[in-house]
Design an enzyme around this catalytic site. Structure first.
Site: not given
Length: 183
Positions: A72, A62, A132, A170
């Site tokens: 991130k 992603h 995250y 995905d």
């Protein structure tokens, strides 16, 4: 905190100091001043996310495109994952290259993935809690994904003993050559 460069110069392994004894451990998992000094940038995080997943769950690859691209800082607080960053900046000499790191509750490692990189992880343990921090808010109109098993990238995902469990988006993600990524 210990900073270890990876084969992708912008992607860094962060190892906070961990103090342990018979009672358990203590670690400072986030310190803005120390982090920014260590990586030589002024990073501001605006959102924290937490996911729990079962063995074999693969989330990714992603990313978010500008104007809401995200950096991130990722870590695992329970279990173990294989975490991957892929350079998706077409102008980069490292375009299409990837780095993978095992993150576990025991090793306390974190991975800094700056904007311009796709991110994904595979759960290696029975379950894993994955946390995250992001540098921008989630913006669905800027969301993108690259196929997790794109042969042109060639990620060597570990064998978990079960088939990869993917979200529909995905499984249907574009190959890197066809994806709308960073120019």
């Amino acid at each position: 905190m210990k900073i270890t460069p990876t084969s992708l110069p912008e992607v860094l392994i962060i190892e906070p100091r961990v103090f342990g004894d018979a009672r358990g451990f203590f670690t400072e998992s986030w310190n803005e001043l120390a982090f920014n000094k260590a990586i030589g940038q002024d990073i501001r995080f605006v959102q924290d996310n937490h996911s729990r997943s079962a063995r074999g769950v693969l989330r990714g690859l992603h990313f978010q495109r500008p104007p809401h691209s995200q950096g991130k800082l990722v870590r695992v607080t329970s279990g173990a994952v294989y975490d991957v960053a892929v350079d998706i900046r077409r102008s980069s000499p490292n375009f299409g290259r990837w780095e993978g790191v095992e993150l576990t509750a025991e090793n306390h490692k974190q991975l800094w993935i700056p904007p311009g990189f796709a991110h994904g992880f595979l759960v290696l343990s029975e379950t894993a809690d994955f946390l995250y921090k992001t540098t921008d808010y989630y913006a669905p109109e800027c969301e993108g994904a690259v196929k997790w098993d794109d042969p042109a990238i060639g990620i060597h995902w570990p064998n978990t003993g079960v088939p990869a469990l993917l979200a529909d988006k995905d499984a249907k993600a574009a190959l890197l050559a066809e994806a709308r990524v960073f120019d």
